[in-house]
Design an enzyme around this catalytic site. Sequence first.
Site, mmCIF file in Angstrom:
data_model
loop_
_atom_site.group_PDB
_atom_site.id
_atom_site.type_symbol
_atom_site.label_atom_id
_atom_site.label_comp_id
_atom_site.label_asym_id
_atom_site.label_seq_id
_atom_site.Cartn_x
_atom_site.Cartn_y
_atom_site.Cartn_z
ATOM 1 N N GLU A 60 -50.242 16.805 22.376
ATOM 2 C CA GLU A 60 -49.095 16.578 21.494
ATOM 3 C C GLU A 60 -48.253 15.474 22.114
ATOM 4 O O GLU A 60 -48.219 15.337 23.351
ATOM 5 C CB GLU A 60 -48.278 17.887 21.409
ATOM 6 N N ASN A 219 -47.913 23.635 11.444
ATOM 7 C CA ASN A 219 -47.969 24.298 12.753
ATOM 8 C C ASN A 219 -46.793 25.261 12.847
ATOM 9 O O ASN A 219 -45.663 24.906 12.478
ATOM 10 C CB ASN A 219 -47.854 23.255 13.874
ATOM 11 N N GLU A 220 -47.052 26.454 13.314
ATOM 12 C CA GLU A 220 -45.988 27.451 13.507
ATOM 13 C C GLU A 220 -45.012 27.408 12.323
ATOM 14 O O GLU A 220 -43.802 27.178 12.477
ATOM 15 C CB GLU A 220 -45.279 27.259 14.854
ATOM 16 N N TYR A 291 -48.907 32.507 24.223
ATOM 17 C CA TYR A 291 -48.603 31.996 25.562
ATOM 18 C C TYR A 291 -48.330 33.183 26.471
ATOM 19 O O TYR A 291 -47.585 34.102 26.096
ATOM 20 C CB TYR A 291 -47.377 31.078 25.523
ATOM 21 N N GLU A 345 -53.357 27.410 20.225
ATOM 22 C CA GLU A 345 -52.469 27.229 21.377
ATOM 23 C C GLU A 345 -52.552 28.481 22.239
ATOM 24 O O GLU A 345 -52.235 29.576 21.763
ATOM 25 C CB GLU A 345 -51.014 26.982 20.940
ATOM 26 N N GLN A 395 -51.524 22.587 27.292
ATOM 27 C CA GLN A 395 -52.025 21.377 26.698
ATOM 28 C C GLN A 395 -52.809 20.591 27.739
ATOM 29 O O GLN A 395 -52.626 20.822 28.941
ATOM 30 C CB GLN A 395 -50.878 20.534 26.167
HETATM 31 O O1 AHR Z 1 -47.212 23.657 23.308
HETATM 32 C C1 AHR Z 1 -45.824 23.540 23.242
HETATM 33 C C2 AHR Z 1 -45.235 24.039 21.939
HETATM 34 O O2 AHR Z 1 -45.411 25.419 21.853
HETATM 35 C C3 AHR Z 1 -45.888 23.524 20.684
HETATM 36 O O3 AHR Z 1 -45.394 22.293 20.306
HETATM 37 C C4 AHR Z 1 -45.528 24.570 19.684
HETATM 38 O O4 AHR Z 1 -46.460 24.678 18.643
HETATM 39 C C5 AHR Z 1 -45.420 25.835 20.506
HETATM 40 O O5 AHR Z 1 -44.288 26.549 20.230
#
Ligand code: AHR
Length: 547
Positions: A60, A219-220, A291, A345, A395
């Site tokens: 990104e 996205n999201e 995450y 992600e 990432q």
């Molecule tokens: O990866 C960092 C961010 O985390 C991304 O831009 C977003 O999609 C997520 O919240």
Amino acid sequence: MPPLTMNRRAFVDASLAGGLALWLGRGRRPASRLADARIEVLLDEPIGMIAPEIYGHFTENLGGVIYDGVWVGQDSAVPNVHGVRKALVDALARIKPSVIRWPGGCDADAYDWRDGVGPAGRRPRRTNFWADDPALASLGNVPARFDPNQFGTGEFLHFCRLVGAEPYLAANVRMLPARVFEQWVEYCNAPAGSTTWADVRAAAGDRDPYGVRFWGIGNEAWGCGGNFTPEEYAEEFRRFATWGVPRYGVDLAYVASGPSGGDIEWTRRFFSAMAERRALGTVWGWSLHHYSSADGPGADAVAFDDRGWYDLLASADRMDALLAAHWEQMGVTDRKHHVKLVVDEWGAWHTSAPAGGPSHLFESQSTIRDALVAGLTLDTFNRNAEKVAMANVAQLVNCIQSLFLAHEDRFVVTPVYHVFAMYAAHQGAQALRTMVSAPRVSWSAKDGNPRTLWGLAGSASRQGRAITLTVTNPSLSAAREAEIVLRGGAPASVRVTTLAARDVHDVNTFDRPDTVRPATVDVVVSGPTLIYRFPPASVTKLELAVG
Ligand code: AHR
């Protein structure tokens, strides 16, 4: 390291950095009591093909990911291939990066692809989604805040080609109409001479269409991608991904913006809204973001404490339950499971400590703890091969859970990279059901209550005669001796690659790039059983050839 057991015919001492021993027996099987764990790979019980796209990546325009990480520019003194950092191209190509996602992330819903095409000198500068992040606010007009658009669609596609990856583009649903998305498809996939956008691409040197197959619709969408309700987003999705989008001979695969972590309601309501309009058939993939993190001292990427070690691994291990829960909910309306999961992600998100300077937002170092997060997560995907069609670690470089750190002319691979290199053998292989039993590890939670996690976990796959078995040992102190059985075959040879660290806080730096790296030994054997000692805090790959 003394041998586990002695047998004149078949003992092999395979001492490695972390210390391990391997016993491969032909005649009498070692008694199970010698081992405190058991791994049984069922050669005749395939789960499904492990989609190569599970070993995907994410880039990104965030912090130092694109500018400094991937893109250095054609006139840079940093060795590059048409502007892309050469060291990155060389290292990434080696691990078979199946697919790369771009331009976001949150920046996807702030990005206009039209700004990043045409002559580089005429491209506009635009405000990046992350421009107001407090960590960047004082940095002036850096690319992390204001996108110079030197890295656009063509540059991304060239990067993908250089490393042999499929592109996965994410459309802007929050700010741009469906028409602009459709024109992006046209720019990428229409034959030269057919439309004005196709000719803009051809004029930039790309006469042949890119043939982009994977398209994320936002996205999201529940957050930075528009703060929609599931029903509102379903409406947007239908508008964008209708059957009216021209295909130009490409089997377009649309990924819908799915939940964060355990938000089952988001899944339930989107699927219901789509089913009501008989539109589920337009969805190829359902994106899931997870995450992992630990709090207190555990949030520090390097100086974590023991509790932080285990808390983080347990947080990453939630992936297994998340896949199961969303899959079950998806099946309520999508009974034949036409839609697959796309975990676009995932990674361990620590407090940031940028090695490449303050513009590298969210960048942190990686230790063997992050390598275990990668190993146990990839094993989870392999075990769920019939459910997961794609996954993208977040990432690629200079960010969260990165495989690489890069700054100016300096470049290093992290322990996470080594895991991807070790696990590449699973890509496209047939996942095999694998039973693992081992004593659980335990630690005490912040509130003093005991917590536990499995003692060993892993996955196995088969391509012809080659079996790949990957295993993580989460214990900080205990090596785990496991009896490994291939039910339905016997190993003729074994190659073992182990990733462990002298100190679990060790990192690879620009000056000391090989502090954490794997070691490999080859063993020639014949016999049905092997006992292997998995070092503490390690990721291991066993490559077994069956007769
Ligand atoms: O990866 C960092 C961010 O985390 C991304 O831009 C977003 O999609 C997520 O919240």
